[in-house]
Design an enzyme around this catalytic site. Structure first.
Site, PDB file in Angstrom:
ATOM      1  N   HIS A 119       0.748  -1.195  -0.103  1.00 53.89           N
ATOM      2  CA  HIS A 119       0.086  -0.120  -0.104  1.00 53.89           C
ATOM      3  C   HIS A 119       0.692   1.295   0.224  1.00 53.89           C
ATOM      4  O   HIS A 119       0.343   2.347  -0.267  1.00 53.89           O
ATOM      5  CB  HIS A 119      -0.953   0.104   1.286  1.00 53.89           C
ATOM      6  CG  HIS A 119      -1.927  -1.200   0.918  1.00 53.89           C
ATOM      7  ND1 HIS A 119      -3.315  -0.788   0.695  1.00 53.89           N
ATOM      8  CD2 HIS A 119      -1.916  -2.226   1.343  1.00 53.89           C
ATOM      9  CE1 HIS A 119      -4.059  -1.735   0.724  1.00 53.89           C
ATOM     10  NE2 HIS A 119      -3.250  -2.943   1.028  1.00 53.89           N
ATOM     11  N   ASP A 160       3.719   9.391  -0.571  1.00 53.70           N
ATOM     12  CA  ASP A 160       2.330   8.623  -0.268  1.00 53.70           C
ATOM     13  C   ASP A 160       2.244   7.543  -1.334  1.00 53.70           C
ATOM     14  O   ASP A 160       2.469   7.696  -2.585  1.00 53.70           O
ATOM     15  CB  ASP A 160       1.309   9.679  -0.438  1.00 53.70           C
ATOM     16  CG  ASP A 160       0.497   9.265   0.571  1.00 53.70           C
ATOM     17  OD1 ASP A 160       0.166   8.017   1.071  1.00 53.70           O
ATOM     18  OD2 ASP A 160      -0.381  10.177   1.358  1.00 53.70           O
TER      19      ASP A 160
HETATM   20  C1  GDG Z   1      -2.216   3.688   3.325  1.00 56.88           C
HETATM   21  C2  GDG Z   1      -0.946   4.408   2.398  1.00 56.88           C
HETATM   22  C3  GDG Z   1      -2.788   4.370   0.403  1.00 56.88           C
HETATM   23  C4  GDG Z   1      -8.878   9.511   7.569  1.00 56.88           C
HETATM   24  N1  GDG Z   1      -9.006  10.112   8.955  1.00 56.88           N
HETATM   25  C5  GDG Z   1     -10.199   9.558   9.292  1.00 56.88           C
HETATM   26  C6  GDG Z   1     -10.405   8.436   8.456  1.00 56.88           C
HETATM   27  N2  GDG Z   1      -9.628   8.679   7.369  1.00 56.88           N
HETATM   28  C7  GDG Z   1      -9.804   7.791   6.258  1.00 56.88           C
HETATM   29  C8  GDG Z   1      -9.698   8.552   4.997  1.00 56.88           C
HETATM   30  C9  GDG Z   1      -9.154   7.607   4.122  1.00 56.88           C
HETATM   31  C10 GDG Z   1      -8.167   6.786   4.920  1.00 56.88           C
HETATM   32  O1  GDG Z   1      -8.492   6.980   6.407  1.00 56.88           O
HETATM   33  C11 GDG Z   1      -6.878   7.073   4.978  1.00 56.88           C
HETATM   34  O2  GDG Z   1      -6.071   6.633   3.754  1.00 56.88           O
HETATM   35  P1  GDG Z   1      -4.978   7.576   2.970  1.00 56.88           P
HETATM   36  O3  GDG Z   1      -4.807   6.727   1.481  1.00 56.88           O
HETATM   37  O4  GDG Z   1      -5.175   8.917   2.760  1.00 56.88           O
HETATM   38  O5  GDG Z   1      -3.681   7.278   4.048  1.00 56.88           O
HETATM   39  P2  GDG Z   1      -3.085   5.986   5.043  1.00 56.88           P
HETATM   40  O6  GDG Z   1      -3.749   5.761   6.066  1.00 56.88           O
HETATM   41  O7  GDG Z   1      -1.449   6.572   4.990  1.00 56.88           O
HETATM   42  O8  GDG Z   1      -3.008   4.642   3.864  1.00 56.88           O
HETATM   43  C12 GDG Z   1      -2.007   5.242   1.207  1.00 56.88           C
HETATM   44  C13 GDG Z   1      -3.744   3.756   1.367  1.00 56.88           C
HETATM   45  O9  GDG Z   1      -2.884   2.816   2.552  1.00 56.88           O
HETATM   46  C14 GDG Z   1      -4.508   2.794   0.712  1.00 56.88           C
HETATM   47  O10 GDG Z   1      -3.809   1.711  -0.016  1.00 56.88           O
HETATM   48  O11 GDG Z   1      -3.432   5.186  -0.234  1.00 56.88           O
HETATM   49  O12 GDG Z   1      -0.949   5.966   0.520  1.00 56.88           O
HETATM   50  O13 GDG Z   1      -0.332   5.238   3.146  1.00 56.88           O
HETATM   51  O14 GDG Z   1     -10.012   6.606   3.476  1.00 56.88           O
HETATM   52  O15 GDG Z   1     -11.105   8.934   4.718  1.00 56.88           O
HETATM   53  N3  GDG Z   1     -11.649   7.695   8.597  1.00 56.88           N
HETATM   54  C15 GDG Z   1     -12.519   7.874   9.546  1.00 56.88           C
HETATM   55  N4  GDG Z   1     -12.225   8.835  10.546  1.00 56.88           N
HETATM   56  C16 GDG Z   1     -11.177   9.740  10.524  1.00 56.88           C
HETATM   57  O16 GDG Z   1     -11.008  10.628  11.413  1.00 56.88           O
HETATM   58  N5  GDG Z   1     -13.550   7.060   9.684  1.00 56.88           N
END
Ligand code: GDG
Length: 470
Positions: free
Chosen positions: A155, A364
């Site tokens: 990821h 990222d």
């Molecule tokens: C890893 C990789 C890759 C965020 N705050 C809250 C919340 N979120 C949700 C967001 C989004 C998810 O969490 C975060 O996903 P990201 O992709 O932005 O980042 P990482 O956590 O670093 O994820 C990344 C991902 O894996 C998937 O392959 O894209 O590059 O680092 O969906 O909306 N959800 C809730 N409350 C929050 O306060 N419920």
């Protein structure tokens, strides 16, 4: 079609009160189709030999959760996974703290995963392992006699060999990845970086012209599978949440000011300090915006036991305090900085209410929030995404204002351009990005990867070349 078995570091059982996040939704939709098994750590550490997995069945999906030894957990999770592999894979050498004890714990926990998983497997299973915590799991499963198709998806970014070989055991890590039949990355860059490692370790002849990799008798497929979001569900969440009390209260409190928003786990890779500095520079360079813009940064705390995360927290509090101290007025706060969680639907409502989405990570794998920001917009009056060129999502979201997150002047300039962008241009950019987001949604991601696993035969993978990004 055999059963799908997904393995991830942590799983949490579905709860009525909490909707699963983006990744969980994707895995669950694939598992529900095949009545699959989801295997991982359940969140408990113990002082004795971990017991047998706990099994729970919900809506046709079996959840198998295991315990981990308390004496190993810290070195495995906070140590090797998040203080070695995470910084290294995100090109933060300064943040990497390698130790043999951490690596031993990582290997040992992966052995535990393998030992506890094997008794649950059936001959027709296809196994899909997720993320950097579990890179050696494929090899451990093979050592225990597992012959079923094995896939791995990373990821986060994969570093080029020149970065990777800083790790004392980089060769083992590459060998471990080649134990799988299918290895998936978020972007073409990551795939190329993996190829650089394969070439370094096994020679250019290991890379076959059709994209496969041959190591001895074993042929594997390494490919690009960009993760996406559940477009219909995010659209519905955002449209419904906009009229909920919590989102309306936030919008009312803006008193007609334009909203810029960022949503990121509190992590140094997300570029928050640089973003705060760029916002300060924006207010300084374009003072006509003072008092007219509100920047809402939601940053739930994560990995609080890792030192670097405590440090970044302090730097951010200072940066937000400085900007607010310098520009705030009795009736206006330039940055609203919140270290708390919100329900996913509420977040989508906040995103929809914003004129500008600020997603400027320093590195990222993909960044799902960038995708969620676009999908949650009102198609008639969409906001503008400012996106780092160093996020995997930049490969697909070319309709965003793409910026180098280290370039303070460029980011502050993009903020002004986004706030002033005329409606026809906003719509054009939104429509272009939505086309890609629908094509590469979460279901496409799970379908492409599981199809790749289905094409694995007799230990060698014969998979057609998959569509990559945009
Ligand atoms: C890893 C990789 C890759 C965020 N705050 C809250 C919340 N979120 C949700 C967001 C989004 C998810 O969490 C975060 O996903 P990201 O992709 O932005 O980042 P990482 O956590 O670093 O994820 C990344 C991902 O894996 C998937 O392959 O894209 O590059 O680092 O969906 O909306 N959800 C809730 N409350 C929050 O306060 N419920």
């Amino acid at each position: 079609m055999g059963r799908l078995v997904c393995v991830s570091n942590r799983i949490s059982l579905p709860r009525k009160s909490a909707a699963p996040g983006g990744l969980a939704v994707g895995i669950l939709s694939a598992l529900k189709r095949t009545g699959g098994l989801w295997f991982g750590w359940g969140g408990e550490t113990v002082d004795h030999e971990p017991g047998e997995p706990d099994l729970h069945i919900r809506e046709g999906v079996t959840y198998a959760t295991i315990e981990l030894r308390a004496s190993e957990f810290d070195n495995y999770y906070n140590g090797y996974s998040n203080d070695v592999l995470w910084p290294l894979f995100h090109y933060f050498l300064k943040g990497m703290h390698y130790s043999v004890e951490q690596r031993d714990a990582y290997e040992s926990v992966n052995r535990t995963f393998a030992q506890k998983l094997v008794p649950l497997l059936t001959p027709d299973d296809r196994i899909w392992v997720h993320d950097y915590h579990l890179i050696p799991l494929g090899r451990r499963l093979r050592e225990l006699g597992v012959r079923q198709p094995l896939g791995f998806f990373l990821h986060i970014p994969f570093p080029n060999i020149e970065m990777l070989r800083v790790l004392p055991c980089y060769a083992e890590l590459l060998r471990d990845l080649t134990s799988y039949d299918v290895v998936g990355f978020q972007t073409e860059n990551d795939l190329q970086a993996f190829h650089s490692g394969i070439e370094h370790l096994f020679g250019a002849e290991a890379l076959k012209p059709d994209g496969r990799i041959r190591i001895g008798d074993h042929v594997l497929r390494a490919d690009v599978f960009p993760i996406g979001v559940d477009v219909a569900s995010v659209q519905r969440e955002a449209a419904e949440a906009i009229s909920t009390e919590v989102v309306r209260r936030m919008v009312d409190s803006l008193m007609g000011r334009s909203l810029m928003i960022g949503v990121d786990r509190l992590d140094y890779s997300k570029g928050l300090v640089e973003r705060f500095v760029a916002y300060e520079s924006f207010l300084e360079t374009y003072p006509e915006n003072i008092g007219r813009i509100t920047y809402l940064q939601i940053a739930p705390l994560s990995r609080t036991d890792v030192r670097a995360y405590a440090e970044i927290r302090q730097s951010l509090e200072q940066a937000a305090g400085r900007t607010n101290g310098r520009f705030a007025d009795t009736d206006w706060t330039p940055i609203r900085y919140l270290n708390r969680n919100f329900p996913h639907a509420t977040l989508m409502g906040f995103l929809r209410a914003a004129k500008v989405g600020l997603i400027t990570p320093l590195r990222d794998g993909m960044n799902l929030v960038a995708k969620e920001f676009v999908v949650s917009q009102d198609p008639q009056d969409p906001g503008v995404l400012i996106l780092s060129t160093l996020a995997g999502a930049a490969r697909e979201l070319t309709g965003a204002l793409l910026v180098n997150p280290y370039d303070t002047r460029a980011v502050s300039h993009a903020m002004r351009a986004a706030l002033e962008m005329p409606l026809p241009e906003r719509r054009e950019r939104y429509n272009a990005m939505m086309q890609v987001l629908k094509r590469n949604d979460i279901n496409a991601w799970t379908r492409r990867f599981t199809e790749a696993l289905e094409h694995v035969q007799g230990g060698s993978s014969r998979v057609r070349v998959l569509g990559t990004t945009a």
